[in-house]
Design a protein around this motif. Structure first.
Motif, PDB file in Angstrom:
ATOM      1  N   UNK A   1      44.351 -32.981 -49.480  1.00 14.25           N
ATOM      2  CA  UNK A   1      44.790 -34.306 -49.044  1.00 14.25           C
ATOM      3  C   UNK A   1      46.302 -34.355 -48.825  1.00 14.25           C
ATOM      4  N   UNK A   2      47.047 -33.703 -49.683  1.00 18.07           N
ATOM      5  CA  UNK A   2      48.511 -33.722 -49.577  1.00 18.07           C
ATOM      6  C   UNK A   2      49.001 -33.015 -48.315  1.00 18.07           C
ATOM      7  N   UNK A   3      48.172 -32.118 -47.782  1.00 14.18           N
ATOM      8  CA  UNK A   3      48.558 -31.376 -46.573  1.00 14.18           C
ATOM      9  C   UNK A   3      47.842 -31.890 -45.329  1.00 14.18           C
ATOM     10  N   UNK A   4      47.272 -33.085 -45.415  1.00 15.65           N
ATOM     11  CA  UNK A   4      46.722 -33.711 -44.219  1.00 15.65           C
ATOM     12  C   UNK A   4      45.223 -33.635 -44.043  1.00 15.65           C
ATOM     13  N   UNK A   5      44.487 -33.087 -45.014  1.00 13.58           N
ATOM     14  CA  UNK A   5      43.024 -33.104 -44.939  1.00 13.58           C
ATOM     15  C   UNK A   5      42.558 -34.534 -45.199  1.00 13.58           C
ATOM     16  N   UNK A   6      41.747 -35.080 -44.294  1.00 16.15           N
ATOM     17  CA  UNK A   6      41.337 -36.482 -44.400  1.00 16.15           C
ATOM     18  C   UNK A   6      39.829 -36.638 -44.207  1.00 16.15           C
ATOM     19  N   UNK A   7      39.232 -37.458 -45.031  1.00 12.74           N
ATOM     20  CA  UNK A   7      37.802 -37.737 -44.908  1.00 12.74           C
ATOM     21  C   UNK A   7      37.541 -38.999 -44.114  1.00 12.74           C
ATOM     22  N   UNK A   8      38.038 -39.054 -42.898  1.00  6.70           N
ATOM     23  CA  UNK A   8      37.873 -40.247 -42.065  1.00  6.70           C
ATOM     24  C   UNK A   8      36.763 -40.022 -41.046  1.00  6.70           C
ATOM     25  N   UNK A   9      36.463 -41.068 -40.253  1.00  3.33           N
ATOM     26  CA  UNK A   9      35.289 -40.980 -39.384  1.00  3.33           C
ATOM     27  C   UNK A   9      35.553 -40.301 -38.045  1.00  3.33           C
ATOM     28  N   UNK A  10      36.764 -39.888 -37.761  1.00  2.00           N
ATOM     29  CA  UNK A  10      37.076 -39.127 -36.552  1.00  2.00           C
ATOM     30  C   UNK A  10      36.490 -37.728 -36.706  1.00  2.00           C
ATOM     31  N   UNK A  11      35.689 -37.292 -35.756  1.00  2.00           N
ATOM     32  CA  UNK A  11      34.893 -36.084 -35.942  1.00  2.00           C
ATOM     33  C   UNK A  11      35.744 -34.835 -36.156  1.00  2.00           C
ATOM     34  N   UNK A  12      36.906 -34.769 -35.550  1.00  2.00           N
ATOM     35  CA  UNK A  12      37.776 -33.604 -35.732  1.00  2.00           C
ATOM     36  C   UNK A  12      38.228 -33.508 -37.183  1.00  2.00           C
ATOM     37  N   UNK A  13      38.638 -34.632 -37.750  1.00  2.00           N
ATOM     38  CA  UNK A  13      39.097 -34.635 -39.142  1.00  2.00           C
ATOM     39  C   UNK A  13      37.928 -34.446 -40.112  1.00  2.00           C
ATOM     40  N   UNK A  14      36.759 -34.980 -39.771  1.00  2.00           N
ATOM     41  CA  UNK A  14      35.581 -34.794 -40.628  1.00  2.00           C
ATOM     42  C   UNK A  14      35.175 -33.330 -40.694  1.00  2.00           C
ATOM     43  N   UNK A  15      35.174 -32.678 -39.542  1.00  2.00           N
ATOM     44  CA  UNK A  15      34.838 -31.257 -39.492  1.00  2.00           C
ATOM     45  C   UNK A  15      35.832 -30.447 -40.319  1.00  2.00           C
ATOM     46  N   UNK A  16      37.099 -30.738 -40.144  1.00  2.00           N
ATOM     47  CA  UNK A  16      38.138 -30.025 -40.886  1.00  2.00           C
ATOM     48  C   UNK A  16      37.994 -30.259 -42.388  1.00  2.00           C
ATOM     49  N   UNK A  17      37.698 -31.500 -42.775  1.00  2.00           N
ATOM     50  CA  UNK A  17      37.569 -31.830 -44.196  1.00  2.00           C
ATOM     51  C   UNK A  17      36.375 -31.130 -44.831  1.00  2.00           C
ATOM     52  N   UNK A  18      35.244 -31.114 -44.125  1.00  2.00           N
ATOM     53  CA  UNK A  18      34.049 -30.465 -44.665  1.00  2.00           C
ATOM     54  C   UNK A  18      34.274 -28.964 -44.839  1.00  2.00           C
ATOM     55  N   UNK A  19      34.938 -28.350 -43.872  1.00  2.00           N
ATOM     56  CA  UNK A  19      35.215 -26.916 -43.975  1.00  2.00           C
ATOM     57  C   UNK A  19      36.250 -26.626 -45.059  1.00  2.00           C
ATOM     58  N   UNK A  20      37.217 -27.518 -45.223  1.00  2.00           N
ATOM     59  CA  UNK A  20      38.164 -27.365 -46.337  1.00  2.00           C
ATOM     60  C   UNK A  20      37.421 -27.381 -47.671  1.00  2.00           C
ATOM     61  N   UNK A  21      36.482 -28.319 -47.815  1.00  2.00           N
ATOM     62  CA  UNK A  21      35.727 -28.413 -49.067  1.00  2.00           C
ATOM     63  C   UNK A  21      34.919 -27.141 -49.314  1.00  2.00           C
ATOM     64  N   UNK A  22      34.344 -26.579 -48.264  1.00  2.00           N
ATOM     65  CA  UNK A  22      33.558 -25.345 -48.394  1.00  2.00           C
ATOM     66  C   UNK A  22      34.464 -24.159 -48.727  1.00  2.00           C
ATOM     67  N   UNK A  23      35.585 -24.079 -48.044  1.00  2.00           N
ATOM     68  CA  UNK A  23      36.533 -22.972 -48.247  1.00  2.00           C
ATOM     69  C   UNK A  23      37.120 -22.983 -49.659  1.00  2.00           C
ATOM     70  N   UNK A  24      37.335 -24.164 -50.210  1.00  2.00           N
ATOM     71  CA  UNK A  24      38.048 -24.286 -51.488  1.00  2.00           C
ATOM     72  C   UNK A  24      37.129 -24.557 -52.674  1.00  2.00           C
ATOM     73  N   UNK A  25      35.813 -24.422 -52.496  1.00  2.00           N
ATOM     74  CA  UNK A  25      34.893 -24.859 -53.559  1.00  2.00           C
ATOM     75  C   UNK A  25      34.655 -23.833 -54.667  1.00  2.00           C
TER      76      UNK A  25
END
Length: 410
Positions: free
Chosen positions: A308-332
């Motif tokens: 979140x501090x580096x710009x990962x956002x869980x908003x409804x814009x599909x580009x940011x949603x895709x990025x957020x979901x992959x961030x969660x997978x990468x960092x889990x």
């Protein structure tokens, strides 16, 4: 000659006899009601009693991944539902640590939202039609919107604007089409003549619609068609375009569909998240390059330790949603539970970020490794487990027919 099926499976065109048999054999794929007035619809957990397993054995290792994807999506959805729309600041102070009830929608613990409902609509379409029929997918989304088909509460809720607008436009086009071809409107939901279906424009969205509703329901498409990666990727994109017309939505679905396909084909997490994944699988994408925003994600823009501090956002814009979901997978740290909680605790569109995460992470970690303490509360778990068996079974049959030339690429 009539060009449609009735709800009971009657028809007049010999070439559509196959579809008629599906309707009669699997009534649970269609809306069922408790009353003759068709007011109180049966929910997925009530349809479980009508379901039977496929008639043949299926690959258990693939089934484990398909069930993992479907139920992983539902777990992410129900985990985030109580705090949907809460800002990141709220979740920093009050982080989600387990399944809850109440909250935004007043749901019981384990109930899911529109994300999973629409995915179930998509899955039932693939199984019922034994193919990729966008018109039928829209019909089922319309049933969900109007009648609560595949809802956990008997009613649709949490409906995004782009989806609502597209489905209203779809219904309007149905009326125009029915009048033009002299088809009774009440039969329009059961069109079965494929030549006629080709003339119906199914892309009902505004060109600029780029919300994450296209991605939240995606999983059944790559799960069904994973044996043919090029088709699976293209169909993933088309499945999103019927309600979200922006190029970024189309390409986000294509890229994420490719990741799920690769997972089912046994590729490792490192391979899936590699910055060269798109380059290494470019043949899967045909001659259509990814939108630059999606290609940037494919090269690793989600790999941000600060989240979140580096710009990962869980908003409804599909580009940011895709990025957020992959961030969660990468960092889990190879934990579905940790990844799903991280996705939710980004805030805002909490259920959808986690549902998108769950589609890929569930396929990777498999159903057997999903958190049992959450599965014990998941609404309609048996329905989704059986539905996953049918995705596996019918997908295999479809592939055999495709390879033998019985089914052609659309």
């Amino acid at each position: 000659m009539r060009h449609y099926l009735t709800e009971l499976g009657q028809h007049s065109s010999h070439k559509n006899n196959h579809v008629r048999q599906i309707v009669r054999d699997k009534q649970w794929l269609y809306p069922q009601y408790h009353d003759s007035q068709r007011i109180k619809i049966k929910r997925p957990d009530e349809l479980e009693q009508e379901m039977k397993d496929p008639p043949e054995n299926i690959d258990k290792s693939i089934l484990d991944r398909i069930q993992g994807s479907m139920l992983g999506m539902a777990l992410g959805d129900t985990l985030g539902a109580p705090v949907e729309f809460e800002p990141p600041e709220y979740l920093i102070e009050n982080p989600i640590t387990d399944l809850q009830e109440g909250g935004t929608w007043g749901l019981k613990k384990g109930q899911f939202t529109d994300d999973t409902s629409m995915a179930l609509c998509l899955a039932t379409s693939l199984i019922a039609r034994q193919d990729f029929v966008l018109y039928d997918q829209l019909v089922r989304y319309k049933w969900w919107l109007q009648n609560g088909y595949m809802s956990s509460t008997e009613k649709s809720f949490d409906v995004g604007m782009a989806i609502c607008d597209s489905l209203l436009e779809f219904k309007r086009r149905q009326k125009v089409f029915a009048a033009k071809y002299q088809i009774p409107f009440e039969q329009m939901d059961f069109l079965a003549d494929f030549d006629l279906l080709k003339m119906f424009d199914v892309y009902c969205s505004n060109d600029g619609a780029a919300g994450n509703g296209a991605l939240m329901r995606l999983a059944p498409v790559p799960l069904f068609f994973y044996r043919q990666p090029t088709l699976a990727v293209e169909y993933s994109g088309r499945s999103g375009r019927i309600t979200h017309g922006d190029q970024k939505a189309y390409d986000a679905c294509r890229y994420y569909g490719a990741l799920i396909v690769a997972t089912l084909q046994g590729e490792s997490k490192n391979d899936i998240l590699n910055e060269n994944f798109y380059h290494n699988h470019k043949s899967w994408f045909g001659n259509k390059p990814l939108h630059k925003d999606i290609e940037m994600i494919s090269t690793g823009s989600f790999k941000k330790r600060g989240g979140l501090k580096e710009g990962i956002q869980g908003i409804d814009y599909i580009v940011k949603s895709l990025e957020a979901a992959l961030w969660a997978f990468w960092s889990d740290e190879n934990s579905f539970e940790k990844g799903a909680l991280s996705a939710v605790n980004l805030g805002n569109n909490t259920d959808t970020t986690a549902a998108i995460y769950g589609q890929l992470a569930g396929a990777h970690y498999t159903y057997q490794n999903l958190p049992k303490k959450w599965l014990n509360h998941l609404y309609a778990q048996n329905f989704m487990l059986c539905l996953s068996k049918w995705i596996t079974y019918e997908g295999s049959i479809w592939n055999s027919k495709y390879e033998s030339g019985v089914i052609k690429k659309q």
